[in-house]
Write a protein that holds these residues in place. Structure first.
Motif, PDB file in Angstrom:
ATOM      1  N   LEU A  40       0.828  -1.208   0.000  1.00  9.70           N
ATOM      2  CA  LEU A  40       0.000   0.000   0.000  1.00  9.70           C
ATOM      3  C   LEU A  40       0.863   1.259   0.000  1.00  9.70           C
ATOM      4  O   LEU A  40       0.531   2.257  -0.631  1.00  9.70           O
ATOM      5  CB  LEU A  40      -0.931   0.002   1.220  1.00  9.70           C
ATOM      6  N   ILE A  41       1.995   1.224   0.725  1.00  7.94           N
ATOM      7  CA  ILE A  41       2.948   2.328   0.771  1.00  7.94           C
ATOM      8  C   ILE A  41       4.253   1.857   0.131  1.00  7.94           C
ATOM      9  O   ILE A  41       4.736   0.762   0.421  1.00  7.94           O
ATOM     10  CB  ILE A  41       3.211   2.788   2.220  1.00  7.94           C
ATOM     11  N   SER A  42       4.825   2.682  -0.712  1.00 13.23           N
ATOM     12  CA  SER A  42       6.064   2.319  -1.405  1.00 13.23           C
ATOM     13  C   SER A  42       7.218   2.133  -0.419  1.00 13.23           C
ATOM     14  O   SER A  42       7.406   2.939   0.495  1.00 13.23           O
ATOM     15  CB  SER A  42       6.430   3.406  -2.412  1.00 13.23           C
ATOM     16  N   ARG A  43       7.999   1.080  -0.635  1.00 14.04           N
ATOM     17  CA  ARG A  43       9.174   0.804   0.206  1.00 14.04           C
ATOM     18  C   ARG A  43      10.466   1.295  -0.452  1.00 14.04           C
ATOM     19  O   ARG A  43      11.555   1.025   0.058  1.00 14.04           O
ATOM     20  CB  ARG A  43       9.288  -0.702   0.472  1.00 14.04           C
ATOM     21  N   TYR A  44      10.338   2.003  -1.560  1.00 12.56           N
ATOM     22  CA  TYR A  44      11.538   2.493  -2.241  1.00 12.56           C
ATOM     23  C   TYR A  44      12.284   3.471  -1.332  1.00 12.56           C
ATOM     24  O   TYR A  44      11.701   4.409  -0.799  1.00 12.56           O
ATOM     25  CB  TYR A  44      11.171   3.189  -3.554  1.00 12.56           C
ATOM     26  N   GLY A  45      13.579   3.233  -1.146  1.00  7.69           N
ATOM     27  CA  GLY A  45      14.388   4.062  -0.258  1.00  7.69           C
ATOM     28  C   GLY A  45      14.470   3.538   1.155  1.00  7.69           C
ATOM     29  O   GLY A  45      15.042   4.189   2.031  1.00  7.69           O
ATOM     30  N   MET A  46      13.938   2.345   1.384  1.00  9.32           N
ATOM     31  CA  MET A  46      13.968   1.736   2.721  1.00  9.32           C
ATOM     32  C   MET A  46      15.009   0.610   2.735  1.00  9.32           C
ATOM     33  O   MET A  46      15.038  -0.234   1.844  1.00  9.32           O
ATOM     34  CB  MET A  46      12.587   1.172   3.050  1.00  9.32           C
ATOM     35  N   PHE A  47      15.900   0.621   3.732  1.00  7.63           N
ATOM     36  CA  PHE A  47      16.882  -0.457   3.871  1.00  7.63           C
ATOM     37  C   PHE A  47      16.154  -1.743   4.232  1.00  7.63           C
ATOM     38  O   PHE A  47      15.428  -1.792   5.226  1.00  7.63           O
ATOM     39  CB  PHE A  47      17.907  -0.107   4.961  1.00  7.63           C
ATOM     40  N   SER A  48      16.346  -2.764   3.449  1.00 11.75           N
ATOM     41  CA  SER A  48      15.560  -3.987   3.616  1.00 11.75           C
ATOM     42  C   SER A  48      16.152  -4.903   4.674  1.00 11.75           C
ATOM     43  O   SER A  48      17.346  -5.179   4.681  1.00 11.75           O
ATOM     44  CB  SER A  48      15.476  -4.745   2.283  1.00 11.75           C
TER      45      SER A  48
END
Length: 479
Positions: A190-198
């Motif tokens: 639902l919310i983009s995870r782009y830019g989040m350290f996985s």
């Protein structure tokens, strides 16, 4: 703190964004030694305040213009260092912002700092071995929870209307319980995870802390949506998450039983595995409250209940190993000056991360991959199909957030099954879930906060917010 009240003060020029941010920073300056923050950039805060004031002058403001907040240090920020709670990345500069962060920046939200966390989100205490442990602001003798423990501090102290963390197996909902706030984990994608350290790419979700469900609905309106940079996001019609507030569950005539027609699922497996008396009695009270509002309790059966935590650990450890391995390259080492003390990449990790790293390495080795990792993926699909059938007969599922009370931050021998037992299932299959406070227990000079978890169907956030709003009005407020 109510977001709409702050909006009123800013819109009618009773307070400037700069003065509001300065007031909050003044309040926390004596608490910085408690390690709630990893990075604070005062010059960057000034620039953000100036931008929000320009929006106000041009009448391009919105509900979030000039509102201060904090982000977990796992999200990429162009102007502030992003460490993911690890000394490996202490000087790591990123040239882009996370997608959701760009959306909030464009609206004039002010980031006053990057908050402390467990290294690479691995842990349940926010006991960071490099940046220091984070104290529970309401209970100094106990842990603040993890891994998003730093993000919840200012919200629990009523200094911020909301803050942002990440949830892999309960990293938002568990600290929310320990600090007596609402922890909201939306549907995966639902919310983009782009830019989040996985930590674990198929489990990670961005979560929201607040003391008011209306605040959460306003934030969701701003940060959700399709992102071309993240292929796990869904291209759905734009939703207004406040549209059901102050309406009955099925929009029928006005009645004191606001939740008539709501079917609440209760798992016998979940309920019978609560060994703590206070947690069990709290759950019984919660179910009685829902019945009083007109909801109907339905008993359900969840398949593979005893294996859910094992499957979660196998998948998360394997994906953590894969995600952290990419930092082990010469370019990044040179960039962050790793060979100054002649330490290897692996020796620079904390104990918890090392343990997960070892397990992940073992699980996805060539001869073990089919036996463990692929089998866990198959069982995960069966659990998903089981939950799809469950939601044909009930609207929400109620469980405890965790099956024990808060613990001392030095208690490293705690059984991890107690921590992630009830929260990890919604991450495994990507369902939205919310941790809500319910009551406070007093024991001598200690306070224990009690709460529960609501799990909803896919993309049912608007209905979840409506149900929580009704329950909040009748039975609790964040103390």
């Amino acid at each position: 703190m109510n977001l709409l009240k702050l909006y009123y003060l800013i819109y009618f020029k009773k307070i400037k964004p700069f003065d509001l941010s300065r007031f909050i920073l003044k309040k926390i300056e004596n608490s910085l030694f408690k390690n709630y923050f990893i990075n604070i950039d005062y010059n960057y805060i000034k620039k953000q305040c100036l931008y929000s004031e320009k929006l106000l002058l041009k009448n391009k403001n919105n509900l979030l213009t000039g509102i201060p907040t904090t982000y977990k240090d796992v999200f990429s920020t162009k102007s502030i260092n992003t460490t993911a709670g690890s000394r490996i990345l202490k000087n790591y500069n990123i040239f882009y912002n996370a997608t959701f962060l760009n959306k909030l920046n464009n609206l004039g939200v002010i980031n006053i700092g990057k908050s402390n966390m467990d290294e690479f989100c691995v842990g349940s205490n926010t006991f960071n071995f490099y940046f220091g442990k984070t104290e529970n602001p309401l209970n100094k003798n106990f842990t603040t929870g993890g891994s998003s423990g730093g993000s919840v501090y200012l919200v629990s102290k009523n200094l911020l209307p909301f803050s942002i963390g990440s949830d892999t197996g309960g990293s938002v909902r568990q600290p929310a319980l320990f600090n007596n706030v609402i922890g909201f984990k939306p549907t995966y994608g639902l919310i983009s995870r782009y830019g989040m350290f996985s930590y674990s790419s198929s489990l990670d979700t961005i979560g929201i802390f607040s003391k008011n469900i209306l605040n959460i609905s306003i934030i969701l309106n701003s940060v959700t949506g399709f992102d071309i940079k993240d292929q796990t996001t869904f291209n759905l019609t734009k939703e207004d998450y406040t549209r059901y507030l102050n309406k009955n569950w099925l929009l029928n005539k006005i009645n004191y039983k606001k939740l008539i027609g709501l079917n609440v699922g209760v798992s016998k497996n979940f309920f019978n595995n609560i060994y703590n008396f206070s947690v069990r009695s709290n759950m019984e009270d919660v179910l009685l409250n829902f019945e009083f509002l007109g909801a109907k309790i339905i008993f359900i059966n969840i398949l593979f209940f005893d294996f859910i935590n094992i499957i979660y650990n196998i998948i998360s450890s394997s994906e953590l190993y894969s995600n952290i391995s990419k930092y082990n390259n010469k370019f990044l080492f040179d960039k962050i000056c790793f060979f100054l003390n002649k330490k290897t990449f692996f020796n620079s990790l904390s104990i918890n991360t090392k343990n997960k790293f070892f397990i992940g390495n073992y699980l996805i080795s060539s001869n073990k991959k089919k036996k463990f990792f692929f089998l866990s993926k198959k069982i995960r699909i069966l659990i998903l199909e089981n939950f799809k059938k469950i939601f044909t007969i009930c609207d929400i599922i109620i469980t405890p957030t965790i099956s024990c009370n808060n613990w001392n931050f030095l208690d490293f021998n705690l059984n991890k099954n107690f921590i992630d037992k009830y929260t990890s299932v919604s991450n495994l299959i990507g369902l939205p879930s919310v941790s809500l406070p319910s009551k406070i227990l007093y024991y001598k000079s200690f306070k224990f906060f009690q709460g529960f978890q609501i799990i909803g169907n896919y993309f049912s956030e608007a209905r979840l917010i409506q149900i929580i709003n009704e329950y909040e009005k009748n039975f609790f407020k964040c103390f």
